[in-house]
Design an enzyme around this catalytic site. Sequence first.
Site, PDB file in Angstrom:
ATOM      1  N   CYS A 114      57.854  68.156  64.581  1.00 30.38           N
ATOM      2  CA  CYS A 114      58.925  67.042  63.905  1.00 30.38           C
ATOM      3  C   CYS A 114      58.669  65.468  63.706  1.00 30.38           C
ATOM      4  O   CYS A 114      58.225  65.049  64.858  1.00 30.38           O
ATOM      5  CB  CYS A 114      60.222  67.266  64.448  1.00 30.38           C
ATOM      6  SG  CYS A 114      61.688  65.802  63.788  1.00 30.38           S
ATOM      7  N   CYS A 151      61.102  63.211  65.743  1.00 30.88           N
ATOM      8  CA  CYS A 151      61.235  63.346  67.346  1.00 30.88           C
ATOM      9  C   CYS A 151      60.629  62.197  67.951  1.00 30.88           C
ATOM     10  O   CYS A 151      59.615  61.548  67.463  1.00 30.88           O
ATOM     11  CB  CYS A 151      60.777  64.659  67.970  1.00 30.88           C
ATOM     12  SG  CYS A 151      62.092  65.967  67.816  1.00 30.88           S
ATOM     13  N   HIS A 189      66.448  66.945  69.006  1.00 33.55           N
ATOM     14  CA  HIS A 189      66.043  67.602  67.678  1.00 33.55           C
ATOM     15  C   HIS A 189      67.324  68.332  67.443  1.00 33.55           C
ATOM     16  O   HIS A 189      67.552  68.618  66.174  1.00 33.55           O
ATOM     17  CB  HIS A 189      64.886  68.294  67.833  1.00 33.55           C
ATOM     18  CG  HIS A 189      64.363  68.646  66.408  1.00 33.55           C
ATOM     19  ND1 HIS A 189      63.524  68.087  65.552  1.00 33.55           N
ATOM     20  CD2 HIS A 189      64.320  70.001  66.215  1.00 33.55           C
ATOM     21  CE1 HIS A 189      63.369  69.171  64.533  1.00 33.55           C
ATOM     22  NE2 HIS A 189      63.850  70.143  64.728  1.00 33.55           N
ATOM     23  N   ASN A 229      72.147  63.726  54.028  1.00 33.32           N
ATOM     24  CA  ASN A 229      71.903  64.964  53.448  1.00 33.32           C
ATOM     25  C   ASN A 229      71.418  66.136  54.603  1.00 33.32           C
ATOM     26  O   ASN A 229      70.423  65.655  55.229  1.00 33.32           O
ATOM     27  CB  ASN A 229      70.704  64.874  52.591  1.00 33.32           C
ATOM     28  CG  ASN A 229      70.713  65.691  51.586  1.00 33.32           C
ATOM     29  OD1 ASN A 229      71.822  66.291  51.131  1.00 33.32           O
ATOM     30  ND2 ASN A 229      69.400  66.206  51.175  1.00 33.32           N
ATOM     31  N   SER A 283      64.687  68.286  54.142  1.00 35.11           N
ATOM     32  CA  SER A 283      63.286  68.704  54.586  1.00 35.11           C
ATOM     33  C   SER A 283      63.179  68.979  56.459  1.00 35.11           C
ATOM     34  O   SER A 283      62.359  69.736  56.853  1.00 35.11           O
ATOM     35  CB  SER A 283      62.195  67.838  54.281  1.00 35.11           C
ATOM     36  OG  SER A 283      62.468  66.500  54.767  1.00 35.11           O
ATOM     37  N   HIS A 330      66.087  67.859  62.124  1.00 36.20           N
ATOM     38  CA  HIS A 330      66.219  66.673  63.226  1.00 36.20           C
ATOM     39  C   HIS A 330      67.390  65.821  62.501  1.00 36.20           C
ATOM     40  O   HIS A 330      67.648  65.492  61.447  1.00 36.20           O
ATOM     41  CB  HIS A 330      65.067  65.626  63.246  1.00 36.20           C
ATOM     42  CG  HIS A 330      65.107  64.928  64.363  1.00 36.20           C
ATOM     43  ND1 HIS A 330      64.312  65.015  65.679  1.00 36.20           N
ATOM     44  CD2 HIS A 330      65.867  63.793  64.771  1.00 36.20           C
ATOM     45  CE1 HIS A 330      64.768  64.078  66.231  1.00 36.20           C
ATOM     46  NE2 HIS A 330      65.636  63.343  65.798  1.00 36.20           N
ATOM     47  N   HIS A 345      69.558  63.318  61.115  1.00 40.61           N
ATOM     48  CA  HIS A 345      69.395  61.997  60.686  1.00 40.61           C
ATOM     49  C   HIS A 345      70.080  61.852  59.320  1.00 40.61           C
ATOM     50  O   HIS A 345      70.559  62.786  58.661  1.00 40.61           O
ATOM     51  CB  HIS A 345      67.844  61.915  60.228  1.00 40.61           C
ATOM     52  CG  HIS A 345      67.314  62.697  59.196  1.00 40.61           C
ATOM     53  ND1 HIS A 345      67.028  64.099  59.324  1.00 40.61           N
ATOM     54  CD2 HIS A 345      66.950  62.311  57.955  1.00 40.61           C
ATOM     55  CE1 HIS A 345      66.747  64.610  58.159  1.00 40.61           C
ATOM     56  NE2 HIS A 345      66.858  63.392  57.467  1.00 40.61           N
ATOM     57  N   GLN A 358      70.495  58.497  56.195  1.00 41.67           N
ATOM     58  CA  GLN A 358      69.828  57.301  55.692  1.00 41.67           C
ATOM     59  C   GLN A 358      70.437  56.279  55.123  1.00 41.67           C
ATOM     60  O   GLN A 358      71.714  56.438  54.981  1.00 41.67           O
ATOM     61  CB  GLN A 358      69.130  57.927  54.302  1.00 41.67           C
ATOM     62  CG  GLN A 358      67.994  58.928  54.453  1.00 41.67           C
ATOM     63  CD  GLN A 358      67.308  59.669  53.407  1.00 41.67           C
ATOM     64  OE1 GLN A 358      66.833  58.467  52.655  1.00 41.67           O
ATOM     65  NE2 GLN A 358      66.997  60.768  53.130  1.00 41.67           N
TER      66      GLN A 358
HETATM   67  P1  H2U Z   1      65.426  63.995  54.130  1.00 38.46           P
HETATM   68  O1  H2U Z   1      64.750  65.346  54.505  1.00 38.46           O
HETATM   69  O2  H2U Z   1      66.795  64.055  54.401  1.00 38.46           O
HETATM   70  O3  H2U Z   1      65.045  64.040  52.531  1.00 38.46           O
HETATM   71  O4  H2U Z   1      64.975  63.046  55.044  1.00 38.46           O
HETATM   72  C1  H2U Z   1      63.770  62.609  55.303  1.00 38.46           C
HETATM   73  C2  H2U Z   1      63.486  61.231  54.731  1.00 38.46           C
HETATM   74  O5  H2U Z   1      62.661  60.795  55.693  1.00 38.46           O
HETATM   75  C3  H2U Z   1      63.046  61.278  53.727  1.00 38.46           C
HETATM   76  O6  H2U Z   1      63.659  60.449  52.741  1.00 38.46           O
HETATM   77  C4  H2U Z   1      61.442  60.300  55.031  1.00 38.46           C
HETATM   78  C5  H2U Z   1      61.515  60.869  53.738  1.00 38.46           C
HETATM   79  O7  H2U Z   1      61.119  60.061  52.738  1.00 38.46           O
HETATM   80  N1  H2U Z   1      60.210  60.455  55.840  1.00 38.46           N
HETATM   81  C6  H2U Z   1      59.764  59.270  56.377  1.00 38.46           C
HETATM   82  O8  H2U Z   1      60.251  58.189  56.129  1.00 38.46           O
HETATM   83  N2  H2U Z   1      58.521  59.379  57.107  1.00 38.46           N
HETATM   84  C7  H2U Z   1      57.997  60.583  57.419  1.00 38.46           C
HETATM   85  O9  H2U Z   1      56.969  60.752  58.226  1.00 38.46           O
HETATM   86  C8  H2U Z   1      58.471  61.943  56.827  1.00 38.46           C
HETATM   87  C9  H2U Z   1      59.754  61.680  56.127  1.00 38.46           C
HETATM   88 ZN    ZN Z   2      63.189  66.280  65.806  1.00 38.61          ZN
END
Ligand code: H2U
Ligand code: ZN
Length: 346
Positions: free
Chosen positions: A49, A52, A111, A149, A157, A160, A162, A164
């Site tokens: 992940c 994490c 996680h 989301n 994706s 974990h 989170h 934004q």
């Molecule tokens: P979502 O899976 O909710 O879209 O969120 C993951 C967010 O995390 C996504 O906006 C960011 C992606 O751009 N991200 C990072 O900033 N760094 C990473 O190493 C992977 C994902």
């Molecule tokens: Zn994680």
Amino acid sequence: MSIDLARPHRRFNPLTGGWVQVSPQRMGRPWQGETSAPDPLPPAYDPACYLCPGNARVGGEANPAYEGVYVFPNDFPALADEAGEGGSDDPLFRAEASAGVCRVICFSPDHGKSLPLLTPAQLRSVVDCWADQTAELGQRFASVQVFENKGAMMGCSNPHPHGQVWATTHWPQEVATEDHHQRAYMAEHGGALLLDVAEREAASGERVVEINDDWLATVPFWAAWPFEILLLPRFPVQRLPQLTGAQRDSLAAILKALTTRYDNLFETSFPYSMGWHQAPFGSNVAMPDIDHWQLHAHFYPPLLRSASVRKFMVGYEMLAEPQRDLTPERAAQMLRAVSGMVHYAG
Ligand code: H2U
Ligand code: ZN
């Protein structure tokens, strides 16, 4: 209200000016869609992940061994810090430059701990983080959008926990629409639209799913998504940073109860898009008065009948207007029927 709500009818959303078609008579129709077993809850740590603690992100940078809420700049931001030059006033091909910042907020180092599984104190620190981000970014940007989301079904994706925050120099469309309708309502009726809604919903109780002294979670009268929720303060407040310590604690409590009910409904980690709408800031748009604004959160979950059977907003909904079979009153009843205290996964 002199209308038979058991027969097909339309309901109006005073916050956006949209309509929704409600078709309660279709509730009993046969369903031939997909069904499958719910996803198991994720482990406390996943070496693969990128959110994490201690793990490397896609950009190469490693997360610190964080212990609480952790905020970092999105490695793939949708907005640039500096707006590009120019624009176009062509009535058919109009464009303007946009700028902003995008950050990722890890709610927990664990996680597997989505919002309902956090302690009230941990949830309180998530609320504090949302408020702090708003206060900081509101000094530089016209709009601060805090959101989560959640779930593969929503295109998220990573499980974990989170969210934004995106802050922009412009008002995004939803914010502009809500500003317009809240402003017009106050001009006509003298009060804040969503404060009046909270009062009416608390009085009827029909669509209320969770309520405490400060907050109320209701399936709004005009809900388009089956288990949509509008989370409303029961006191006038325009933005997250204005919340007092006690109001943040009661918010943490209702968030825990609501998301516990969500997970218990279909015994799955309930997917959704949620986010806060709050009064925008000045920056490049004049914002002299914000009294018509009421802080609130929307939850838009896609699920309809089980952990895998979702509502699709397609066909008539894309081309005409949203439609629902399950009434908001029935959806609220179903959410009230499951526990808001004990999570199915313990
Ligand atoms: P979502 O899976 O909710 O879209 O969120 C993951 C967010 O995390 C996504 O906006 C960011 C992606 O751009 N991200 C990072 O900033 N760094 C990473 O190493 C992977 C994902
Ligand atoms: Zn994680």
